[in-house]
Scaffold this motif. Structure first.
Motif, PDB file in Angstrom:
ATOM      1  N   GLY A  43       4.467  -3.107 -15.536  1.00 31.22           N
ATOM      2  CA  GLY A  43       3.299  -3.888 -15.892  1.00 31.22           C
ATOM      3  C   GLY A  43       2.346  -3.976 -14.708  1.00 31.22           C
ATOM      4  O   GLY A  43       2.699  -3.675 -13.571  1.00 31.22           O
ATOM      5  N   VAL A  44       1.129  -4.405 -14.964  1.00 27.53           N
ATOM      6  CA  VAL A  44       0.127  -4.499 -13.913  1.00 27.53           C
ATOM      7  C   VAL A  44       0.572  -5.523 -12.868  1.00 27.53           C
ATOM      8  O   VAL A  44       0.808  -6.693 -13.187  1.00 27.53           O
ATOM      9  CB  VAL A  44      -1.242  -4.897 -14.497  1.00 27.53           C
ATOM     10  CG1 VAL A  44      -2.271  -5.085 -13.381  1.00 27.53           C
ATOM     11  CG2 VAL A  44      -1.717  -3.846 -15.494  1.00 27.53           C
ATOM     12  N   GLY A  45       0.703  -5.054 -11.639  1.00 29.45           N
ATOM     13  CA  GLY A  45       1.135  -5.934 -10.561  1.00 29.45           C
ATOM     14  C   GLY A  45       2.637  -6.160 -10.526  1.00 29.45           C
ATOM     15  O   GLY A  45       3.135  -6.898  -9.670  1.00 29.45           O
ATOM     16  N   GLY A  49      10.513  -3.944  -5.910  1.00 27.98           N
ATOM     17  CA  GLY A  49      10.846  -3.996  -4.493  1.00 27.98           C
ATOM     18  C   GLY A  49       9.635  -4.009  -3.586  1.00 27.98           C
ATOM     19  O   GLY A  49       9.754  -3.792  -2.381  1.00 27.98           O
ATOM     20  N   GLY A  50       8.448  -4.262  -4.134  1.00 29.27           N
ATOM     21  CA  GLY A  50       7.246  -4.328  -3.321  1.00 29.27           C
ATOM     22  C   GLY A  50       6.578  -2.996  -3.065  1.00 29.27           C
ATOM     23  O   GLY A  50       5.640  -2.915  -2.270  1.00 29.27           O
ATOM     24  N   TYR A  51       7.010  -1.944  -3.760  1.00 25.26           N
ATOM     25  CA  TYR A  51       6.461  -0.609  -3.509  1.00 25.26           C
ATOM     26  C   TYR A  51       5.423  -0.241  -4.563  1.00 25.26           C
ATOM     27  O   TYR A  51       5.672  -0.349  -5.760  1.00 25.26           O
ATOM     28  CB  TYR A  51       7.583   0.433  -3.493  1.00 25.26           C
ATOM     29  CG  TYR A  51       8.564   0.212  -2.368  1.00 25.26           C
ATOM     30  CD1 TYR A  51       8.229   0.562  -1.067  1.00 25.26           C
ATOM     31  CD2 TYR A  51       9.797  -0.376  -2.607  1.00 25.26           C
ATOM     32  CE1 TYR A  51       9.109   0.331  -0.021  1.00 25.26           C
ATOM     33  CE2 TYR A  51      10.690  -0.606  -1.569  1.00 25.26           C
ATOM     34  CZ  TYR A  51      10.337  -0.255  -0.280  1.00 25.26           C
ATOM     35  OH  TYR A  51      11.209  -0.483   0.758  1.00 25.26           O
ATOM     36  N   GLU A  52       4.255   0.191  -4.081  1.00 23.50           N
ATOM     37  CA  GLU A  52       3.199   0.636  -4.986  1.00 23.50           C
ATOM     38  C   GLU A  52       2.606   1.973  -4.567  1.00 23.50           C
ATOM     39  O   GLU A  52       2.214   2.779  -5.402  1.00 23.50           O
ATOM     40  CB  GLU A  52       2.083  -0.409  -5.076  1.00 23.50           C
ATOM     41  CG  GLU A  52       1.452  -0.741  -3.731  1.00 23.50           C
ATOM     42  CD  GLU A  52       0.354  -1.776  -3.840  1.00 23.50           C
ATOM     43  OE1 GLU A  52      -0.174  -1.956  -4.961  1.00 23.50           O
ATOM     44  OE2 GLU A  52       0.009  -2.396  -2.815  1.00 23.50           O
ATOM     45  N   TYR A  53       2.536   2.222  -3.235  1.00 22.82           N
ATOM     46  CA  TYR A  53       1.893   3.425  -2.714  1.00 22.82           C
ATOM     47  C   TYR A  53       2.446   3.637  -1.315  1.00 22.82           C
ATOM     48  O   TYR A  53       2.578   2.688  -0.532  1.00 22.82           O
ATOM     49  CB  TYR A  53       0.368   3.229  -2.699  1.00 22.82           C
ATOM     50  CG  TYR A  53      -0.424   4.455  -2.325  1.00 22.82           C
ATOM     51  CD1 TYR A  53      -0.380   5.607  -3.104  1.00 22.82           C
ATOM     52  CD2 TYR A  53      -1.231   4.457  -1.197  1.00 22.82           C
ATOM     53  CE1 TYR A  53      -1.116   6.727  -2.759  1.00 22.82           C
ATOM     54  CE2 TYR A  53      -1.977   5.567  -0.848  1.00 22.82           C
ATOM     55  CZ  TYR A  53      -1.911   6.708  -1.627  1.00 22.82           C
ATOM     56  OH  TYR A  53      -2.643   7.813  -1.287  1.00 22.82           O
TER      57      TYR A  53
END
Length: 386
Positions: A43-45, A49-53
């Motif tokens: 889902g958005v946001g 584990g805090g990983y996005e990029y």
């Protein structure tokens, strides 16, 4: 082993276990190389584990950064694409145009180039000072302007020693932070944060990586507010360690303690040889009782390291000839690998300071003593000097 237990262990235990627990699915004891630039979100946001990029965070780099913090007795570590990338990020995080730095008067050439040719045009000025002279360091500070007192100990390539605890007091009394480049000593031999330093800098290319196969840098801090500032700039500037580089550096860190003991053993034998050789003038090594920083080094270092500098009696051309004549010692820049390296600082690593107040002597040779059979190293130097 849980991270709580790993972080309470001795140095060798922290170097091997901190930053990563065996994978819960496979039991893998080493961190995987997460060759991923992005991560599926729930889902958005909804980050896992805090990983996005992977510029912002990558699990392989996270493991390395946790281990670096643990071995330096810090709260947070940050891994970069090179030592100079780490230094540049630190300068951009903590200084602004109009600010002032104190740097060593025999700083590493790359650091001097960054400070003099990049930070100075940006508006950050600097004053060199001998880091072994506390009065001169204090006199170089400009009240209200000096933000950082930046030291190397031992320095590169003259192996001067700064009293970290005393320098921290001087810096803090002036409202400045103490930054210690701990590359030459390594976390195994010296723990600047426990002596009052605010930031530790590493070229992890050197002893931490240890195998001359990866370029990297690191910052470690003990203050979480400072960590947040550095973390913001690490992400915003983007000069981060890639996952494969982070993996190699982390692998090297695990054997740092045993390698450093061998580096030190070999260096001590070579120092004895050089001191007795008729072609050699000054031998510069903190382990020698004649070294002006010997007492301070003995107080704050576990051992005296694998770096040696010496001056030849016959001048610069002789120094160049010796550098060209070795066979076991490889003529090359960098340091801290398992192989022994020889170089001429004036023409190589410190060419950027030629003609400045930081210029090094032309008859100076720098050795990075590796972990080969020490008799082979001594024989090689004996032939080259002869």
């Amino acid at each position: 082993m849980t991270q709580e237990h790993a972080n309470k262990g001795g140095f060798e235990t922290r170097a091997i276990h901190a930053g990563y627990e065996p994978d819960p699915t496979t039991g893998a004891v080493n961190p995987p190389i997460y060759a991923s630039s992005t991560y599926k979100q729930d889902g958005v946001g909804g980050l896992r584990g805090g990983y996005e990029y992977s510029r912002s965070a990558n699990p392989t780099r996270t493991a390395l950064e946790g281990a670096l913090a643990a071995v330096e007795s810090g709260e947070r570590g940050f891994a970069f694409a090179s030592g100079l990338a780490a230094e540049d990020t630190l300068l951009r995080s903590l200084t602004r145009p109009g600010d002032h730095l104190v740097i060593p008067d025999d700083a590493y050439g790359g650091t001097f180039r960054l400070v003099d040719k990049v930070a100075k045009p940006w508006g950050v000025e600097h004053t060199p000072a001998p880091i072994s002279d506390l009065d001169k360091v204090a006199a170089a500070i400009e009240p209200g302007r000096t933000r950082l007192v930046w030291v190397e100990t031992p320095t590169n390539p003259l192996l001067n020693i700064g009293d970290i605890e005393a320098l921290a007091t001087i810096a803090h009394d002036a409202g400045a932070l103490l930054v210690v480049d701990n590359t030459f000593a390594s976390p195994y031999l010296q723990q600047p944060l426990t002596l009052g330093a605010d930031v530790v800098v590493h070229s992890t290319t050197k002893y931490v990586g240890g195998h001359s196969d990866v370029v990297g840098g690191a910052l470690v801090v003990r203050d979480l507010e400072l960590a947040d500032r550095i973390g913001f700039h690490q992400n915003a500037m983007g000069a981060v360690a890639g996952p494969f580089d982070a993996y190699l550096t982390h692998r090297g860190l695990k054997t740092l303690a045993v390698r450093m003991d061998r580096h030190c053993d070999n260096a001590e034998r070579i120092v004895d040889f050089l001191c007795a050789h008729p072609a050699v003038g000054d031998v510069i090594y903190p382990g020698l009782e004649t070294h002006p920083g010997h007492h301070v080094a003995g107080k704050q270092m576990k051992r005296f390291g694998g770096m040696i500098s010496f001056r030849v009696r016959a001048g610069e051309q002789k120094a160049l000839d010796v550098c060209a004549a070795t066979e076991v010692f490889t003529l090359g820049e960098s340091l801290g690998g398992v192989e022994s390296l020889i170089e001429h600082p004036g023409r190589m690593t410190h060419a950027s300071v030629a003609g400045t107040e930081l210029e090094v002597p032309g008859d100076l040779i720098r050795l990075s003593v590796g972990i080969e059979t020490v008799e082979d190293l001594i024989d090689d130097l004996d032939r080259a000097l002869g």
